[in-house]
Design a protein around this motif. Structure first.
Motif, mmCIF file in Angstrom:
data_model
loop_
_atom_site.group_PDB
_atom_site.id
_atom_site.type_symbol
_atom_site.label_atom_id
_atom_site.label_comp_id
_atom_site.label_asym_id
_atom_site.label_seq_id
_atom_site.Cartn_x
_atom_site.Cartn_y
_atom_site.Cartn_z
ATOM 1 N N ILE A 134 0.832 -1.207 0.000
ATOM 2 C CA ILE A 134 0.000 0.000 0.000
ATOM 3 C C ILE A 134 0.866 1.256 0.000
ATOM 4 O O ILE A 134 0.617 2.214 -0.741
ATOM 5 N N LYS A 135 1.909 1.277 0.827
ATOM 6 C CA LYS A 135 2.803 2.435 0.829
ATOM 7 C C LYS A 135 3.500 2.596 -0.516
ATOM 8 O O LYS A 135 3.685 3.716 -0.997
ATOM 9 N N ALA A 136 3.905 1.478 -1.121
ATOM 10 C CA ALA A 136 4.611 1.546 -2.395
ATOM 11 C C ALA A 136 3.727 2.078 -3.510
ATOM 12 O O ALA A 136 4.223 2.695 -4.460
ATOM 13 N N VAL A 137 2.424 1.864 -3.411
ATOM 14 C CA VAL A 137 1.505 2.328 -4.453
ATOM 15 C C VAL A 137 0.990 3.733 -4.166
ATOM 16 O O VAL A 137 0.916 4.578 -5.069
ATOM 17 N N ALA A 138 0.639 4.006 -2.913
ATOM 18 C CA ALA A 138 -0.058 5.242 -2.587
ATOM 19 C C ALA A 138 0.855 6.387 -2.175
ATOM 20 O O ALA A 138 0.468 7.554 -2.307
ATOM 21 N N ASN A 139 2.058 6.108 -1.691
ATOM 22 C CA ASN A 139 2.923 7.173 -1.177
ATOM 23 C C ASN A 139 3.939 7.678 -2.181
ATOM 24 O O ASN A 139 4.601 8.684 -1.919
ATOM 25 N N VAL A 140 4.136 6.997 -3.289
ATOM 26 C CA VAL A 140 5.132 7.413 -4.271
ATOM 27 C C VAL A 140 4.600 7.057 -5.655
ATOM 28 O O VAL A 140 3.879 6.064 -5.819
ATOM 29 N N ASN A 141 4.946 7.882 -6.629
ATOM 30 C CA ASN A 141 4.437 7.677 -7.980
ATOM 31 C C ASN A 141 4.981 6.397 -8.590
ATOM 32 O O ASN A 141 4.232 5.543 -9.053
ATOM 33 N N ASN A 142 6.303 6.254 -8.611
ATOM 34 C CA ASN A 142 6.958 5.043 -9.122
ATOM 35 C C ASN A 142 8.051 4.682 -8.150
ATOM 36 O O ASN A 142 9.111 5.319 -8.113
ATOM 37 N N VAL A 143 7.804 3.665 -7.339
ATOM 38 C CA VAL A 143 8.721 3.340 -6.255
ATOM 39 C C VAL A 143 10.071 2.877 -6.771
ATOM 40 O O VAL A 143 11.115 3.150 -6.168
ATOM 41 N N HIS A 144 10.110 2.197 -7.908
ATOM 42 C CA HIS A 144 11.374 1.679 -8.420
ATOM 43 C C HIS A 144 12.264 2.801 -8.950
ATOM 44 O O HIS A 144 13.467 2.849 -8.648
ATOM 45 N N ILE A 145 11.693 3.717 -9.718
ATOM 46 C CA ILE A 145 12.481 4.840 -10.230
ATOM 47 C C ILE A 145 12.940 5.735 -9.081
ATOM 48 O O ILE A 145 14.081 6.223 -9.057
ATOM 49 N N ALA A 146 12.057 5.960 -8.107
ATOM 50 C CA ALA A 146 12.427 6.798 -6.967
ATOM 51 C C ALA A 146 13.578 6.188 -6.173
ATOM 52 O O ALA A 146 14.509 6.895 -5.756
ATOM 53 N N THR A 147 13.549 4.875 -5.968
ATOM 54 C CA THR A 147 14.625 4.209 -5.237
ATOM 55 C C THR A 147 15.937 4.280 -6.008
ATOM 56 O O THR A 147 17.008 4.505 -5.423
ATOM 57 N N GLN A 148 15.896 4.109 -7.311
ATOM 58 C CA GLN A 148 17.112 4.179 -8.112
ATOM 59 C C GLN A 148 17.729 5.573 -8.084
ATOM 60 O O GLN A 148 18.943 5.725 -7.911
ATOM 61 N N GLN A 149 16.906 6.588 -8.237
ATOM 62 C CA GLN A 149 17.429 7.946 -8.215
ATOM 63 C C GLN A 149 17.973 8.322 -6.846
ATOM 64 O O GLN A 149 19.005 9.000 -6.734
ATOM 65 N N LEU A 150 17.294 7.876 -5.797
ATOM 66 C CA LEU A 150 17.792 8.150 -4.450
ATOM 67 C C LEU A 150 19.118 7.441 -4.199
ATOM 68 O O LEU A 150 20.007 7.984 -3.534
ATOM 69 N N ALA A 151 19.279 6.235 -4.728
ATOM 70 C CA ALA A 151 20.540 5.507 -4.569
ATOM 71 C C ALA A 151 21.686 6.236 -5.260
ATOM 72 O O ALA A 151 22.795 6.333 -4.717
ATOM 73 N N GLN A 152 21.447 6.760 -6.459
ATOM 74 C CA GLN A 152 22.488 7.518 -7.161
ATOM 75 C C GLN A 152 22.885 8.763 -6.373
ATOM 76 O O GLN A 152 24.080 9.048 -6.205
#
Length: 283
Positions: A130-148
């Motif tokens: 639920i958090k992955a769907v409702a709290n962020v637009n695209n959780v995978h892209i957001a995680t990748q950009q945050l990692a960089q």
């Protein structure tokens, strides 16, 4: 009083952040009317509607169901068979398996002003669908950009020597920062690895020359220590031989035996220096 107000404000902010996760899916009176009409239409068109109402969720998946725009019961559905109503229910599947992605090579200026290129790998999985769907637009892209971004920020505060020597510790720090930042997205970062640290060619040559000079210096020190130890051993041996004149003769015989064992026709005969001094004194 101020402490109590701050605690109340923090509790309200925390409850506001977790509002989506704790939603009860209340759709109101109009929503219930639309829901009843949708269920009635599904019953009329049975069994044709069964192909649109029954969905199968895999063991490694969870489905976040939205009914008239609201999350049903505040939790994800699955695995197994799931029943949805057409026209009113929509759902999004979320994969709970461990996902890995490679951080693209990042050109970083270290603390000691050395330009280097670093890449890595991040392993994570989604723990709250639920958090992955409702709290962020695209959780995978957001995680990748945050990692960089985190990789660049952390390595920018380290010297080149620390990056090369403490890669595991730096990777653990990056993993902790990512895990804390992505917690509100329902993401758990399991592992971060730094794969490669590439240096400019000029820096590689300079480091190779420095390492070669250091090895040569250590070799000279070791050779000097060996010579010193050998001279001490020879001094002790000369003192022992000086106490017994016959020991020198035995050493001479051992030397001749060693030469003869090699099928050598040359015989070395030691001439005492005292004898030569006698001839020189007569002249």
């Amino acid at each position: 009083m101020e402490t109590q107000m701050e605690s109340q404000f923090s509790q309200k902010r925390q409850s506001r952040e977790e509002l989506i996760e704790a939603a009860d899916g209340n759709i109101g009176v109009c929503g219930w009317i639309i829901l009843i009409l949708s269920a009635f239409m599904a019953a009329i068109t049975f069994p044709l509607s069964i192909w649109f109402c029954v969905k199968i969720i895999q063991e490694y998946e969870r489905a976040v169901v939205f009914r008239l725009g609201r999350i049903i019961s505040g939790k994800a559905k699955g695995p197994g068979v799931m029943f949805v109503l057409p026209c009113t229910d929509t759902f999004i599947k979320v994969d709970l398996r461990v996902i890995s992605f490679a951080i693209p090579p990042q050109e970083i200026l270290t603390k000691d002003s050395v330009t280097t290129t670093v890449d890595g790998v991040v392993y994570y999985n989604i723990q709250s669908a639920i958090k992955a769907v409702a709290n962020v637009n695209n959780v995978h892209i957001a995680t990748q950009q945050l990692a960089q971004t985190t990789l660049r920020n952390i390595l920018g505060t380290q010297t080149l020597a620390n990056i090369l020597a403490n890669r595991e510790e730096i990777a653990h720090n990056i993993q902790s920062i990512l895990d804390h930042a992505t917690h509100k997205w329902g993401v758990k970062v399991d592992r971060v690895e730094m794969r490669d640290v590439r240096l400019p060619v000029q820096m590689q040559r300079a480091m190779a020359a420095e390492a070669e000079a250091a090895r040569e210096a250590r070799a000279k020190v070791v050779a000097a220590e060996g010579e010193m130890n050998a001279s001490r051993a020879l001094k002790e041996a000369s003192l022992v031989i000086a106490e017994s004149p016959a020991a020198l003769q035995l050493r001479y015989l051992q030397t001749l035996n060693t030469i003869a064992a090699e099928n050598n026709s040359t015989i070395v005969f030691p001439l005492p220096i005292e004898l030569m001094q006698g001839f020189l004194s007569r002249k």
